[in-house]
Motif scaffolding. Structure first.
Motif, PDB file in Angstrom:
ATOM      1  N   GLY A 167      12.387 -54.790  36.188  1.00 18.78           N
ATOM      2  CA  GLY A 167      11.366 -55.753  36.590  1.00 18.78           C
ATOM      3  C   GLY A 167      11.462 -56.106  38.064  1.00 18.78           C
ATOM      4  O   GLY A 167      10.446 -56.218  38.751  1.00 18.78           O
ATOM      5  N   ALA A 168      12.681 -56.283  38.555  1.00 19.36           N
ATOM      6  CA  ALA A 168      12.860 -56.606  39.973  1.00 19.36           C
ATOM      7  C   ALA A 168      12.444 -55.442  40.851  1.00 19.36           C
ATOM      8  O   ALA A 168      11.816 -55.640  41.908  1.00 19.36           O
ATOM      9  N   MET A 169      12.756 -54.227  40.426  1.00 18.46           N
ATOM     10  CA  MET A 169      12.352 -53.070  41.205  1.00 18.46           C
ATOM     11  C   MET A 169      10.827 -52.919  41.209  1.00 18.46           C
ATOM     12  O   MET A 169      10.224 -52.642  42.253  1.00 18.46           O
ATOM     13  N   ALA A 170      10.192 -53.129  40.086  1.00 17.23           N
ATOM     14  CA  ALA A 170       8.725 -53.036  40.016  1.00 17.23           C
ATOM     15  C   ALA A 170       8.081 -54.122  40.869  1.00 17.23           C
ATOM     16  O   ALA A 170       7.096 -53.866  41.570  1.00 17.23           O
ATOM     17  N   PHE A 171       8.626 -55.320  40.841  1.00 12.77           N
ATOM     18  CA  PHE A 171       8.091 -56.403  41.667  1.00 12.77           C
ATOM     19  C   PHE A 171       8.231 -56.071  43.146  1.00 12.77           C
ATOM     20  O   PHE A 171       7.310 -56.303  43.929  1.00 12.77           O
ATOM     21  N   GLY A 172       9.355 -55.516  43.546  1.00  9.16           N
ATOM     22  CA  GLY A 172       9.572 -55.145  44.940  1.00  9.16           C
ATOM     23  C   GLY A 172       8.626 -54.052  45.400  1.00  9.16           C
ATOM     24  O   GLY A 172       8.083 -54.109  46.500  1.00  9.16           O
ATOM     25  N   VAL A 173       8.421 -53.051  44.548  1.00  6.77           N
ATOM     26  CA  VAL A 173       7.525 -51.949  44.912  1.00  6.77           C
ATOM     27  C   VAL A 173       6.092 -52.452  45.026  1.00  6.77           C
ATOM     28  O   VAL A 173       5.381 -52.109  45.971  1.00  6.77           O
ATOM     29  N   LEU A 174       5.647 -53.267  44.086  1.00  2.00           N
ATOM     30  CA  LEU A 174       4.280 -53.784  44.133  1.00  2.00           C
ATOM     31  C   LEU A 174       4.077 -54.730  45.311  1.00  2.00           C
ATOM     32  O   LEU A 174       3.005 -54.739  45.933  1.00  2.00           O
ATOM     33  N   THR A 175       5.074 -55.510  45.646  1.00  2.00           N
ATOM     34  CA  THR A 175       4.980 -56.398  46.802  1.00  2.00           C
ATOM     35  C   THR A 175       4.904 -55.600  48.099  1.00  2.00           C
ATOM     36  O   THR A 175       4.094 -55.910  48.982  1.00  2.00           O
ATOM     37  N   ALA A 176       5.722 -54.572  48.223  1.00  2.00           N
ATOM     38  CA  ALA A 176       5.679 -53.725  49.416  1.00  2.00           C
ATOM     39  C   ALA A 176       4.336 -53.007  49.513  1.00  2.00           C
ATOM     40  O   ALA A 176       3.774 -52.880  50.604  1.00  2.00           O
ATOM     41  N   TYR A 177       3.810 -52.549  48.391  1.00  2.00           N
ATOM     42  CA  TYR A 177       2.501 -51.877  48.390  1.00  2.00           C
ATOM     43  C   TYR A 177       1.405 -52.832  48.873  1.00  2.00           C
ATOM     44  O   TYR A 177       0.578 -52.467  49.700  1.00  2.00           O
ATOM     45  N   ALA A 178       1.420 -54.051  48.362  1.00  2.00           N
ATOM     46  CA  ALA A 178       0.408 -55.027  48.772  1.00  2.00           C
ATOM     47  C   ALA A 178       0.555 -55.386  50.248  1.00  2.00           C
ATOM     48  O   ALA A 178      -0.448 -55.528  50.963  1.00  2.00           O
ATOM     49  N   LEU A 179       1.776 -55.511  50.719  1.00  2.00           N
ATOM     50  CA  LEU A 179       2.017 -55.847  52.120  1.00  2.00           C
ATOM     51  C   LEU A 179       1.527 -54.731  53.035  1.00  2.00           C
ATOM     52  O   LEU A 179       0.827 -54.982  54.031  1.00  2.00           O
ATOM     53  N   PHE A 180       1.876 -53.492  52.726  1.00  2.00           N
ATOM     54  CA  PHE A 180       1.431 -52.373  53.551  1.00  2.00           C
ATOM     55  C   PHE A 180      -0.079 -52.201  53.501  1.00  2.00           C
ATOM     56  O   PHE A 180      -0.722 -51.906  54.508  1.00  2.00           O
ATOM     57  N   ARG A 181      -0.664 -52.398  52.335  1.00  2.00           N
ATOM     58  CA  ARG A 181      -2.121 -52.264  52.220  1.00  2.00           C
ATOM     59  C   ARG A 181      -2.832 -53.326  53.065  1.00  2.00           C
ATOM     60  O   ARG A 181      -3.814 -53.040  53.740  1.00  2.00           O
ATOM     61  N   GLY A 182      -2.316 -54.541  53.036  1.00  2.00           N
ATOM     62  CA  GLY A 182      -2.898 -55.605  53.851  1.00  2.00           C
ATOM     63  C   GLY A 182      -2.731 -55.360  55.339  1.00  2.00           C
ATOM     64  O   GLY A 182      -3.665 -55.568  56.119  1.00  2.00           O
ATOM     65  N   CYS A 183      -1.556 -54.892  55.746  1.00  2.00           N
ATOM     66  CA  CYS A 183      -1.325 -54.631  57.176  1.00  2.00           C
ATOM     67  C   CYS A 183      -2.184 -53.478  57.668  1.00  2.00           C
ATOM     68  O   CYS A 183      -2.730 -53.538  58.771  1.00  2.00           O
ATOM     69  N   PHE A 184      -2.319 -52.428  56.881  1.00  5.44           N
ATOM     70  CA  PHE A 184      -3.164 -51.319  57.304  1.00  5.44           C
ATOM     71  C   PHE A 184      -4.640 -51.717  57.317  1.00  5.44           C
ATOM     72  O   PHE A 184      -5.412 -51.209  58.132  1.00  5.44           O
ATOM     73  N   ALA A 185      -5.042 -52.618  56.449  1.00  7.79           N
ATOM     74  CA  ALA A 185      -6.420 -53.103  56.473  1.00  7.79           C
ATOM     75  C   ALA A 185      -6.678 -53.920  57.740  1.00  7.79           C
ATOM     76  O   ALA A 185      -7.769 -53.868  58.307  1.00  7.79           O
ATOM     77  N   LEU A 186      -5.671 -54.639  58.212  1.00  5.41           N
ATOM     78  CA  LEU A 186      -5.827 -55.403  59.450  1.00  5.41           C
ATOM     79  C   LEU A 186      -5.846 -54.496  60.672  1.00  5.41           C
ATOM     80  O   LEU A 186      -6.479 -54.815  61.677  1.00  5.41           O
ATOM     81  N   MET A 187      -5.159 -53.370  60.628  1.00  2.00           N
ATOM     82  CA  MET A 187      -5.115 -52.451  61.760  1.00  2.00           C
ATOM     83  C   MET A 187      -6.332 -51.536  61.823  1.00  2.00           C
ATOM     84  O   MET A 187      -6.534 -50.863  62.829  1.00  2.00           O
ATOM     85  N   ARG A 188      -7.139 -51.494  60.774  1.00  2.00           N
ATOM     86  CA  ARG A 188      -8.309 -50.622  60.761  1.00  2.00           C
ATOM     87  C   ARG A 188      -9.282 -51.063  61.845  1.00  2.00           C
ATOM     88  O   ARG A 188      -9.599 -52.236  61.968  1.00  2.00           O
TER      89      ARG A 188
END
Length: 55
Positions: free
Chosen positions: A16-37
């Motif tokens: 569960g902790a690993m899944a939470f970490g992966v999903l959090t990192a995915y959301a963070l990277f997706r948000g940052c790349f959306a801001l850099m577009r």
């Protein structure tokens, strides 16, 4: 019995902790790349459909 239950709870918590970490990192990277577009502007030049003059 309690040792197996503790082992099962530890395994579920680690997954569960690993899944939470992966999903959090995915959301963070997706948000940052959306801001850099880059912002798309409307083009000022309008394309015209004319046949090319080829020799």
């Amino acid at each position: 019995m309690t040792d197996w239950l503790n082992l099962l709870m530890l395994a579920c918590a680690s997954v569960g902790a690993m899944a939470f970490g992966v999903l959090t990192a995915y959301a963070l990277f997706r948000g940052c790349f959306a801001l850099m577009r880059p912002y798309r502007r409307q083009s000022q030049v309008k394309a015209s459909r004319q046949p090319a003059n080829v020799l």
